[in-house]
Design a protein around this motif. Structure first.
Motif, PDB file in Angstrom:
ATOM      1  N   UNK A  79       0.832  -1.207   0.000  1.00 55.14           N
ATOM      2  CA  UNK A  79       0.000   0.000   0.000  1.00 55.14           C
ATOM      3  C   UNK A  79       0.870   1.263   0.000  1.00 55.14           C
ATOM      4  N   UNK A  80       1.905   1.267   0.824  1.00 53.35           N
ATOM      5  CA  UNK A  80       2.812   2.415   0.873  1.00 53.35           C
ATOM      6  C   UNK A  80       3.582   2.570  -0.438  1.00 53.35           C
ATOM      7  N   UNK A  81       4.024   1.450  -1.005  1.00 53.80           N
ATOM      8  CA  UNK A  81       4.757   1.499  -2.269  1.00 53.80           C
ATOM      9  C   UNK A  81       3.894   2.086  -3.381  1.00 53.80           C
ATOM     10  N   UNK A  82       2.645   1.653  -3.474  1.00 50.85           N
ATOM     11  CA  UNK A  82       1.761   2.161  -4.524  1.00 50.85           C
ATOM     12  C   UNK A  82       1.502   3.659  -4.362  1.00 50.85           C
ATOM     13  N   UNK A  83       1.313   4.111  -3.133  1.00 54.10           N
ATOM     14  CA  UNK A  83       1.086   5.537  -2.903  1.00 54.10           C
ATOM     15  C   UNK A  83       2.302   6.380  -3.233  1.00 54.10           C
ATOM     16  N   UNK A  84       3.492   5.938  -2.817  1.00 44.64           N
ATOM     17  CA  UNK A  84       4.706   6.687  -3.130  1.00 44.64           C
ATOM     18  C   UNK A  84       5.014   6.634  -4.622  1.00 44.64           C
ATOM     19  N   UNK A  85       4.708   5.517  -5.273  1.00 41.06           N
ATOM     20  CA  UNK A  85       4.926   5.411  -6.713  1.00 41.06           C
ATOM     21  C   UNK A  85       4.045   6.402  -7.468  1.00 41.06           C
ATOM     22  N   UNK A  86       2.807   6.566  -7.036  1.00 43.07           N
ATOM     23  CA  UNK A  86       1.931   7.549  -7.686  1.00 43.07           C
ATOM     24  C   UNK A  86       2.434   8.968  -7.468  1.00 43.07           C
ATOM     25  N   UNK A  87       3.010   9.241  -6.316  1.00 41.71           N
ATOM     26  CA  UNK A  87       3.600  10.563  -6.079  1.00 41.71           C
ATOM     27  C   UNK A  87       4.782  10.808  -7.010  1.00 41.71           C
ATOM     28  N   UNK A  88       5.607   9.775  -7.204  1.00 35.51           N
ATOM     29  CA  UNK A  88       6.728   9.913  -8.130  1.00 35.51           C
ATOM     30  C   UNK A  88       6.249  10.119  -9.558  1.00 35.51           C
ATOM     31  N   UNK A  89       5.194   9.424  -9.944  1.00 30.49           N
ATOM     32  CA  UNK A  89       4.641   9.591 -11.289  1.00 30.49           C
ATOM     33  C   UNK A  89       4.125  11.016 -11.463  1.00 30.49           C
ATOM     34  N   UNK A  90       3.477  11.551 -10.435  1.00 36.21           N
ATOM     35  CA  UNK A  90       2.919  12.903 -10.542  1.00 36.21           C
ATOM     36  C   UNK A  90       3.986  13.991 -10.544  1.00 36.21           C
ATOM     37  N   UNK A  91       5.000  13.854  -9.688  1.00 37.65           N
ATOM     38  CA  UNK A  91       5.932  14.961  -9.484  1.00 37.65           C
ATOM     39  C   UNK A  91       7.303  14.773 -10.122  1.00 37.65           C
ATOM     40  N   UNK A  92       7.716  13.537 -10.388  1.00 32.14           N
ATOM     41  CA  UNK A  92       9.019  13.286 -11.014  1.00 32.14           C
ATOM     42  C   UNK A  92       8.851  12.373 -12.219  1.00 32.14           C
ATOM     43  N   UNK A  93       7.993  12.749 -13.125  1.00 29.77           N
ATOM     44  CA  UNK A  93       7.730  11.909 -14.291  1.00 29.77           C
ATOM     45  C   UNK A  93       8.986  11.807 -15.155  1.00 29.77           C
ATOM     46  N   UNK A  94       9.304  10.606 -15.658  1.00 28.81           N
ATOM     47  CA  UNK A  94      10.538  10.435 -16.441  1.00 28.81           C
ATOM     48  C   UNK A  94      10.603  11.270 -17.722  1.00 28.81           C
ATOM     49  N   UNK A  95       9.469  11.667 -18.289  1.00 31.46           N
ATOM     50  CA  UNK A  95       9.535  12.530 -19.477  1.00 31.46           C
ATOM     51  C   UNK A  95      10.056  13.913 -19.125  1.00 31.46           C
ATOM     52  N   UNK A  96       9.689  14.407 -17.936  1.00 25.19           N
ATOM     53  CA  UNK A  96      10.130  15.742 -17.534  1.00 25.19           C
ATOM     54  C   UNK A  96      11.475  15.691 -16.807  1.00 25.19           C
ATOM     55  N   UNK A  97      11.674  14.678 -16.006  1.00 22.84           N
ATOM     56  CA  UNK A  97      12.915  14.494 -15.263  1.00 22.84           C
ATOM     57  C   UNK A  97      13.501  13.130 -15.633  1.00 22.84           C
ATOM     58  N   UNK A  98      14.174  13.022 -16.781  1.00 22.05           N
ATOM     59  CA  UNK A  98      14.589  11.703 -17.261  1.00 22.05           C
ATOM     60  C   UNK A  98      15.606  10.999 -16.373  1.00 22.05           C
ATOM     61  N   UNK A  99      16.447  11.727 -15.692  1.00 26.38           N
ATOM     62  CA  UNK A  99      17.475  11.056 -14.874  1.00 26.38           C
ATOM     63  C   UNK A  99      16.983  10.861 -13.446  1.00 26.38           C
ATOM     64  N   UNK A 100      16.586  11.947 -12.792  1.00 24.16           N
ATOM     65  CA  UNK A 100      16.178  11.845 -11.382  1.00 24.16           C
ATOM     66  C   UNK A 100      14.885  11.051 -11.221  1.00 24.16           C
ATOM     67  N   UNK A 101      14.004  11.093 -12.224  1.00 21.42           N
ATOM     68  CA  UNK A 101      12.766  10.325 -12.156  1.00 21.42           C
ATOM     69  C   UNK A 101      13.018   8.833 -12.128  1.00 21.42           C
ATOM     70  N   UNK A 102      13.915   8.377 -12.993  1.00 17.72           N
ATOM     71  CA  UNK A 102      14.242   6.940 -13.022  1.00 17.72           C
ATOM     72  C   UNK A 102      15.019   6.523 -11.780  1.00 17.72           C
ATOM     73  N   UNK A 103      15.911   7.392 -11.319  1.00 19.03           N
ATOM     74  CA  UNK A 103      16.662   7.079 -10.094  1.00 19.03           C
ATOM     75  C   UNK A 103      15.705   6.959  -8.916  1.00 19.03           C
TER      76      UNK A 103
END
Length: 139
Positions: A79-103
């Motif tokens: 449950x925690x992983x899914x919530x944090x993953x959605x936050x990363x998708x919203x705020x550090x999307x790989x299209x906008x942040x290609x390096x830090x988003x994937x890291x």
């Protein structure tokens, strides 16, 4: 006046010529198992299942039913992983942040795997998650 052309549209002095009208339906991509509605339904099912799972774990006691304690630990981590993953998708999307988003995404996966190993070790070699919360609550 001479009309200019490109490979896809023909230019006329009034603007480009578009195929179809505004009333034509738009084309939708074919359904995929990776679209958001399936993930959303899974997340809601997991969130709703945490309520009876938590109640059952505290009523029965974690030491008497270690499988229930393990299920609670896994469900909380997922449950925690899914919530944090959605936050990363919203705020550090790989299209906008290609390096830090994937890291960040791989860092979350590594942290989740580490926490799952820790929860397993804690539930099998120590008092267990439910007993820890009970002792902390009464301390």
């Amino acid at each position: 006046m001479v009309a200019r052309q490109s490979s896809t549209t023909k230019y006329v002095p009034g603007g480009p010529i578009l195929q179809g009208t505004v009333n034509d339906p738009t084309s939708f991509p074919p359904p995929s198992k990776m679209d958001g509605s399936h993930h959303w339904a899974y997340e809601r099912l997991l969130s709703a299942s945490l309520i009876p799972l938590t109640g059952a774990a505290f009523v029965t006691g974690g030491t008497a039913y270690p499988v229930l304690d393990g299920l609670l630990g896994i469900a909380l981590v997922v449950h925690s992983h899914l919530g944090l993953d959605q936050s990363l998708i919203d705020y550090l999307h790989p299209r906008k942040f290609p390096i830090i988003g994937r890291i960040a995404k791989w860092g979350l996966r590594a942290a989740t795997a580490g926490v799952l190993v820790g929860v397993y070790q804690f539930n099998t070699n120590d008092m267990g998650l439910t007993e820890l919360i009970k002792r902390t609550w009464h301390a």
